[in-house]
Structure formats: structure tokens, C-alpha cells
Design a protein around this motif. Structure first.
Motif, short mmCIF file in Angstrom:
data_model
loop_
_atom_site.label_atom_id
_atom_site.label_comp_id
_atom_site.label_asym_id
_atom_site.label_seq_id
_atom_site.Cartn_x
_atom_site.Cartn_y
_atom_site.Cartn_z
N ARG A 47 0.80 -1.23 0.00
CA ARG A 47 0.00 0.00 0.00
C ARG A 47 0.83 1.27 0.00
O ARG A 47 0.30 2.35 -0.17
CB ARG A 47 -0.92 0.03 1.23
CG ARG A 47 -1.81 -1.19 1.44
CD ARG A 47 -2.83 -1.45 0.35
NE ARG A 47 -3.77 -0.40 0.13
CZ ARG A 47 -5.02 -0.37 0.60
NH1 ARG A 47 -5.45 -1.33 1.35
NH2 ARG A 47 -5.81 0.63 0.30
N LYS B 94 -7.24 10.85 8.51
CA LYS B 94 -6.44 9.83 7.83
C LYS B 94 -4.97 9.87 8.25
O LYS B 94 -4.12 9.35 7.55
CB LYS B 94 -6.55 10.01 6.31
CG LYS B 94 -7.92 9.66 5.79
CD LYS B 94 -7.90 9.51 4.30
CE LYS B 94 -9.20 8.87 3.85
NZ LYS B 94 -9.10 8.37 2.49
N THR C 88 0.16 6.33 1.76
CA THR C 88 -0.38 5.08 1.22
C THR C 88 -1.34 5.36 0.06
O THR C 88 -1.79 6.49 -0.13
CB THR C 88 -1.14 4.29 2.31
OG1 THR C 88 -2.30 5.02 2.68
CG2 THR C 88 -0.25 4.04 3.52
N ASP C 89 -1.66 4.31 -0.67
CA ASP C 89 -2.57 4.45 -1.81
C ASP C 89 -4.01 4.74 -1.39
O ASP C 89 -4.81 5.17 -2.21
CB ASP C 89 -2.50 3.22 -2.71
CG ASP C 89 -2.91 1.94 -2.02
OD1 ASP C 89 -3.19 1.96 -0.80
OD2 ASP C 89 -2.92 0.89 -2.69
N SER C 90 -4.32 4.55 -0.12
CA SER C 90 -5.66 4.85 0.38
C SER C 90 -5.78 6.29 0.86
O SER C 90 -6.85 6.71 1.31
CB SER C 90 -6.01 3.90 1.53
OG SER C 90 -5.14 4.11 2.63
N GLY C 91 -4.68 7.05 0.79
CA GLY C 91 -4.69 8.43 1.24
C GLY C 91 -4.32 8.60 2.69
O GLY C 91 -4.26 9.71 3.20
N HIS C 92 -4.04 7.50 3.38
CA HIS C 92 -3.60 7.59 4.77
C HIS C 92 -2.16 8.07 4.82
O HIS C 92 -1.37 7.76 3.92
CB HIS C 92 -3.73 6.24 5.48
CG HIS C 92 -5.14 5.88 5.79
ND1 HIS C 92 -5.97 5.27 4.87
CD2 HIS C 92 -5.88 6.05 6.91
CE1 HIS C 92 -7.16 5.10 5.41
NE2 HIS C 92 -7.13 5.55 6.65
#
Length: 89
Positions: free
Chosen positions: A19, A43, A59-63
């Protein structure tokens, strides 16, 4: 092997290697702004245990994950984990 590869980011905390988009230093204004925006959006994950932030992991989730370990150290651990994963496949 298609399992989750975890990378130690300090103090026993782990992040999923698959990620990670970037590992950067927290010194620049754009990264400080990214940290502030992640905090406001809920996040931000602070894994520094109260110590100085030395690496910012995006990370790719924006976290956004804060680590007290140097970016070079985290990147080295990430490379070792990924090589280990490739060898097992």
C-alpha cells in the motif's frame, strides 16, 4: 505467495508494503500541508510514540503514517521485505 507483506516502521508498528506509495522527509512545506490535511480528514496515523517525526509514509488509500525512523531505514526494510517476498514466489 500472495500474502500481505508488512514492514516495520518502528516500535513494533507495521505498514503494508503493498500500500506504500511514498516515503518522504517531513521537512518541506508541501509535506507539512499533507500531514495537516490528513489530520483534518481523519487519515493521519501517528506511530512516533511521541518522538520526532523523521519519515512520512503515504499510502494508496490516502492515509499518512508518521514514523520516528529515518526514511532511508524504512525504504531499506521495504526492499528487504519485497526481495523476501519475491524469493518465496
Amino acid at each position: 505467495m500472495n500474502g500481505v507483506i508488512l514492514v516495520n516502521i518502528g516500535f513494533g508498528n507495521m505498514v503494508s508494503a503493498n500500500r506504500v506509495v511514498a516515503i518522504v522527509s517531513p521537512e518541506s512545506a508541501p509535506i507539512k500541508r499533507t500531514i495537516s490535511e490528513a489530520r483534518a480528514d481523519g487519515k493521519l496515523i501517528d506511530a512516533t510514540y511521541g518522538r520526532r517525526t523523521r519519515a512520512v509514509i503515504i499510502t494508496d488509500s490516502g492515509h499518512v503514517v508518521l514514523s520516528a525512523v529515518q526514511p532511508e531505514t524504512v525504504a531499506g526494510r521495504l526492499q528487504v521485505q519485497q526481495r523476501g517476498g519475491e524469493i518465496e514466489e
